[in-house]
Design a protein around this motif. Sequence first.
Motif, PDB file in Angstrom:
ATOM      1  N   ASN A 179       0.816  -1.214   0.000  1.00  0.00           N
ATOM      2  CA  ASN A 179       0.000   0.000   0.000  1.00  0.00           C
ATOM      3  C   ASN A 179       0.852   1.267   0.000  1.00  0.00           C
ATOM      4  O   ASN A 179       0.318   2.373   0.024  1.00  0.00           O
ATOM      5  CB  ASN A 179      -0.936   0.005   1.208  1.00  0.00           C
ATOM      6  N   LEU A 180       2.173   1.091  -0.026  1.00  0.00           N
ATOM      7  CA  LEU A 180       3.148   2.184  -0.004  1.00  0.00           C
ATOM      8  C   LEU A 180       3.066   3.010   1.275  1.00  0.00           C
ATOM      9  O   LEU A 180       3.547   4.142   1.319  1.00  0.00           O
ATOM     10  CB  LEU A 180       3.015   3.087  -1.238  1.00  0.00           C
ATOM     11  N   PHE A 181       2.448   2.433   2.330  1.00  0.00           N
ATOM     12  CA  PHE A 181       2.495   3.078   3.635  1.00  0.00           C
ATOM     13  C   PHE A 181       3.863   2.826   4.254  1.00  0.00           C
ATOM     14  O   PHE A 181       4.446   1.751   4.100  1.00  0.00           O
ATOM     15  CB  PHE A 181       1.435   2.501   4.572  1.00  0.00           C
ATOM     16  N   VAL A 182       4.359   3.820   4.970  1.00  0.00           N
ATOM     17  CA  VAL A 182       5.546   3.604   5.791  1.00  0.00           C
ATOM     18  C   VAL A 182       5.093   2.877   7.049  1.00  0.00           C
ATOM     19  O   VAL A 182       4.195   3.351   7.746  1.00  0.00           O
ATOM     20  CB  VAL A 182       6.211   4.940   6.159  1.00  0.00           C
ATOM     21  N   PRO A 183       5.649   1.719   7.347  1.00  0.00           N
ATOM     22  CA  PRO A 183       5.183   0.964   8.518  1.00  0.00           C
ATOM     23  C   PRO A 183       5.468   1.724   9.801  1.00  0.00           C
ATOM     24  O   PRO A 183       6.301   2.624   9.848  1.00  0.00           O
ATOM     25  CB  PRO A 183       5.988  -0.333   8.451  1.00  0.00           C
ATOM     26  N   ASP A 224      11.803  -3.789  20.665  1.00  0.00           N
ATOM     27  CA  ASP A 224      10.776  -4.590  20.000  1.00  0.00           C
ATOM     28  C   ASP A 224      11.406  -5.734  19.214  1.00  0.00           C
ATOM     29  O   ASP A 224      10.949  -6.092  18.139  1.00  0.00           O
ATOM     30  CB  ASP A 224       9.914  -3.725  19.081  1.00  0.00           C
ATOM     31  N   CYS A 225      12.469  -6.290  19.770  1.00  0.00           N
ATOM     32  CA  CYS A 225      13.179  -7.371  19.093  1.00  0.00           C
ATOM     33  C   CYS A 225      12.238  -8.545  18.811  1.00  0.00           C
ATOM     34  O   CYS A 225      11.527  -9.019  19.691  1.00  0.00           O
ATOM     35  CB  CYS A 225      14.348  -7.825  19.965  1.00  0.00           C
ATOM     36  N   MET A 226      12.217  -8.998  17.589  1.00  0.00           N
ATOM     37  CA  MET A 226      11.410 -10.108  17.098  1.00  0.00           C
ATOM     38  C   MET A 226       9.913  -9.778  17.114  1.00  0.00           C
ATOM     39  O   MET A 226       9.066 -10.674  17.054  1.00  0.00           O
ATOM     40  CB  MET A 226      11.679 -11.404  17.868  1.00  0.00           C
ATOM     41  N   GLY A 227       9.588  -8.500  17.164  1.00  0.00           N
ATOM     42  CA  GLY A 227       8.195  -8.095  17.135  1.00  0.00           C
ATOM     43  C   GLY A 227       7.654  -8.027  15.718  1.00  0.00           C
ATOM     44  O   GLY A 227       8.403  -7.935  14.740  1.00  0.00           O
ATOM     45  N   ILE A 228       6.333  -8.086  15.608  1.00  0.00           N
ATOM     46  CA  ILE A 228       5.665  -7.882  14.322  1.00  0.00           C
ATOM     47  C   ILE A 228       5.460  -6.381  14.149  1.00  0.00           C
ATOM     48  O   ILE A 228       4.715  -5.753  14.902  1.00  0.00           O
ATOM     49  CB  ILE A 228       4.311  -8.614  14.275  1.00  0.00           C
ATOM     50  N   LEU A 229       6.132  -5.810  13.172  1.00  0.00           N
ATOM     51  CA  LEU A 229       6.042  -4.368  12.957  1.00  0.00           C
ATOM     52  C   LEU A 229       4.882  -4.002  12.047  1.00  0.00           C
ATOM     53  O   LEU A 229       4.321  -2.911  12.162  1.00  0.00           O
ATOM     54  CB  LEU A 229       7.354  -3.846  12.358  1.00  0.00           C
ATOM     55  N   ASP A 230       4.538  -4.891  11.133  1.00  0.00           N
ATOM     56  CA  ASP A 230       3.430  -4.605  10.223  1.00  0.00           C
ATOM     57  C   ASP A 230       2.924  -5.914   9.630  1.00  0.00           C
ATOM     58  O   ASP A 230       3.713  -6.748   9.203  1.00  0.00           O
ATOM     59  CB  ASP A 230       3.895  -3.672   9.091  1.00  0.00           C
ATOM     60  N   TYR A 231       1.616  -6.074   9.643  1.00  0.00           N
ATOM     61  CA  TYR A 231       0.999  -7.178   8.910  1.00  0.00           C
ATOM     62  C   TYR A 231      -0.198  -6.621   8.157  1.00  0.00           C
ATOM     63  O   TYR A 231      -1.179  -6.177   8.755  1.00  0.00           O
ATOM     64  CB  TYR A 231       0.554  -8.309   9.835  1.00  0.00           C
ATOM     65  N   THR A 232      -0.087  -6.610   6.841  1.00  0.00           N
ATOM     66  CA  THR A 232      -1.133  -6.086   5.974  1.00  0.00           C
ATOM     67  C   THR A 232      -1.602  -7.202   5.057  1.00  0.00           C
ATOM     68  O   THR A 232      -0.785  -7.876   4.425  1.00  0.00           O
ATOM     69  CB  THR A 232      -0.613  -4.904   5.129  1.00  0.00           C
ATOM     70  N   SER A 233      -2.906  -7.404   4.992  1.00  0.00           N
ATOM     71  CA  SER A 233      -3.444  -8.477   4.158  1.00  0.00           C
ATOM     72  C   SER A 233      -4.742  -8.031   3.509  1.00  0.00           C
ATOM     73  O   SER A 233      -5.629  -7.485   4.174  1.00  0.00           O
ATOM     74  CB  SER A 233      -3.698  -9.732   5.004  1.00  0.00           C
ATOM     75  N   LYS A 234      -4.813  -8.242   2.205  1.00  0.00           N
ATOM     76  CA  LYS A 234      -6.036  -7.996   1.436  1.00  0.00           C
ATOM     77  C   LYS A 234      -6.588  -6.588   1.663  1.00  0.00           C
ATOM     78  O   LYS A 234      -7.778  -6.375   1.857  1.00  0.00           O
ATOM     79  CB  LYS A 234      -7.099  -9.042   1.790  1.00  0.00           C
ATOM     80  N   ILE A 249      -6.115  -4.554   4.167  1.00  0.00           N
ATOM     81  CA  ILE A 249      -6.343  -4.135   5.555  1.00  0.00           C
ATOM     82  C   ILE A 249      -5.046  -4.275   6.344  1.00  0.00           C
ATOM     83  O   ILE A 249      -4.364  -5.299   6.259  1.00  0.00           O
ATOM     84  CB  ILE A 249      -7.443  -4.985   6.224  1.00  0.00           C
ATOM     85  N   VAL A 250      -4.699  -3.244   7.103  1.00  0.00           N
ATOM     86  CA  VAL A 250      -3.548  -3.308   8.001  1.00  0.00           C
ATOM     87  C   VAL A 250      -4.039  -3.911   9.316  1.00  0.00           C
ATOM     88  O   VAL A 250      -4.742  -3.261  10.091  1.00  0.00           O
ATOM     89  CB  VAL A 250      -2.936  -1.915   8.229  1.00  0.00           C
ATOM     90  N   TRP A 251      -3.653  -5.160   9.571  1.00  0.00           N
ATOM     91  CA  TRP A 251      -4.169  -5.879  10.732  1.00  0.00           C
ATOM     92  C   TRP A 251      -3.340  -5.630  11.989  1.00  0.00           C
ATOM     93  O   TRP A 251      -3.882  -5.555  13.091  1.00  0.00           O
ATOM     94  CB  TRP A 251      -4.204  -7.384  10.439  1.00  0.00           C
ATOM     95  N   LEU A 252      -2.029  -5.551  11.844  1.00  0.00           N
ATOM     96  CA  LEU A 252      -1.152  -5.347  12.997  1.00  0.00           C
ATOM     97  C   LEU A 252      -0.155  -4.241  12.685  1.00  0.00           C
ATOM     98  O   LEU A 252       0.452  -4.225  11.611  1.00  0.00           O
ATOM     99  CB  LEU A 252      -0.382  -6.626  13.334  1.00  0.00           C
ATOM    100  N   VAL A 253       0.005  -3.327  13.622  1.00  0.00           N
ATOM    101  CA  VAL A 253       1.039  -2.302  13.520  1.00  0.00           C
ATOM    102  C   VAL A 253       1.688  -2.157  14.889  1.00  0.00           C
ATOM    103  O   VAL A 253       1.063  -2.413  15.914  1.00  0.00           O
ATOM    104  CB  VAL A 253       0.480  -0.930  13.068  1.00  0.00           C
ATOM    105  N   GLU A 254       2.936  -1.756  14.891  1.00  0.00           N
ATOM    106  CA  GLU A 254       3.661  -1.578  16.156  1.00  0.00           C
ATOM    107  C   GLU A 254       3.642  -0.098  16.515  1.00  0.00           C
ATOM    108  O   GLU A 254       4.622   0.619  16.320  1.00  0.00           O
ATOM    109  CB  GLU A 254       5.098  -2.096  16.013  1.00  0.00           C
TER     110      GLU A 254
END
Length: 584
Positions: free
Chosen positions: A377-381, A513-523, A525-530
């Motif tokens: 989506n060209l968003f900066v995470p 935030d070592c080993m954290g999920i910084l961004d998860y985007t699917s279909k 929708i941005v589902w997870l952001v840090e």
Amino acid sequence: MVTSDEIKFNRSIIRETPMPTGKGVIIATAEGQKCMRAAQSIQEKLESMGCKAQIMDNPEHEILLHSKMPVIAMGNLADSLCVKYMYYKFLCITDKSYPGKEGYNIRSIIDPFATGYNIIHIGYSDEIGLQKGVQAFIDQIQNPLPYFNEVYYTELAYDETYINNIKQVTLPEKTDLIPSSGATSWWQIGMACYITGDMKTFDTYLEGWRKMVELSKKNDFLIINTHLYMAQYAEPWRLLEFTGMFPDDLRNDIEECLFRWAQSSQGIGYASGHKSKNLPSHNHTMFCALSLCYLADYFGKRYPELEEPKTWKAVADDVFYTFNNGGWKPYCDDSSYSNQVTLPLVLMYSIFDDDHAFLKTGARNAAHWMKSIIGQNLFVPSFGDGSVSSPFPTALSMVLSHYLEDGELRRMLEESKGNKFRLGIGRNRLFDSGVQPSDSPDSGMTRISIDNYIYDIWSKNPGEGKRMTGAPPYGPKAQCFDKVSIRTGWDEINDDFLLLDGLGSNGIHAYNDCMGILDYTSKGIVWLVEENDYRWPEPENCSILTIARDGYASDYPGYALMEEQRKLGEDCFYIRMRVDNYNG
């Protein structure tokens, strides 16, 4: 050795360009037969007046540094080696986007390389602009050549509404607020006038400088924190000064003001505070060092007998030491300050410096990192002090896509939200050399290697290491990583993107935030952001949970280890990671 105590800032300049009898001028063409024919028409006009004119076909930039006569330089960033050098030295801003379609600029650049001779730049973005600019120049040829500061354009690549608003800015009522970047943006008026050629509000800009001079007589550092602000004043000032736009009754006062600042506690006194070569410097120090680079170049050219500018440059080089010596990672491990502030400062320094050390080495790693962390989506995470509202890294994309001829970055830049540009450090030039956009790989897993300085700091200086990450690396460098991204493609609606962090940074604007999920985007929708920045500190805005076994606290992990990564099938990937010596 001559110091400022033995010199007066009263050097005069000659805005007109005399063509010496018996020497004449050099016409440095851009590449291509159309420019050559245009140069020949200039030559014919000059020789009809009895003035010699030697044509050189797209010569190397050294001709500018050693010429024994004036030079007429034709071209833009993309087609002329001479203009490319002037562009890098921020003596012009002419490229494939500015002055744009059918546009041209004719400008006198006043003895910028201390040869004793001016350069006349005839710039354009396309062939029609070339023809119009050359004809406009020929129509005004005489000996001496008049002072030129002429711009013609049909449409600006800069945001014209923004530019027009800048030109209407007023000065703060309190003089003490003049050097602050937070009061008004009067300091951008000069650049806006330069870009448009419209000088109606230039007097406001000059009045701002008069108040800066007035304040400087009371305090050499002007106000507190000018180490952070001065680059935004010095960068356009130097361009406009070499273009002859400041009146003579103000020029030398500004020189003295800037020299005093460079020697002050907020100038070299601040930048020299960075002693370590083990880690990158803070971006505050980089702002100061970039200012010193611009001022060292200017005073070194106009007052070559001075010794102080050499010291400023040496101190500035030390500030950028890690980036000049193989490093690419900013101290701030976040998604905003790193690519909106720190790396653009590094690029402005490196493009200005003749060695271009970072651009030749670590810049490719920085480009690889940036392309890897941005989703389809060209968003900066969002991580560190970044947020989902962080703008696209325009300055970074412009410079790197040009210098590295990176079509992927160019595509991302052109497709990013909003392609009209605003002003500021790293954005006053557009760096459009005609690099064509290209598609990125459709899918895959990208692992960003750990920067050597970030990994090695614990073995070199554990005290500094503790400030950088919560704990040392408990595995080999080959297993450590900065970030890992997985994407199934670049379609905003149909594809998936996952970004994982391998670095638990304590650095400025960054969090553990070592080993954290910084961004998860699917279909789509941005589902997870840090969202762990200082704007959103609440637990519900984070995506990582730290567990202390049996209630005993321990250091946060600093470096994740990659044990295995492989592709299992189409759009199916497997990763196994761990952290060691962690009480979880």
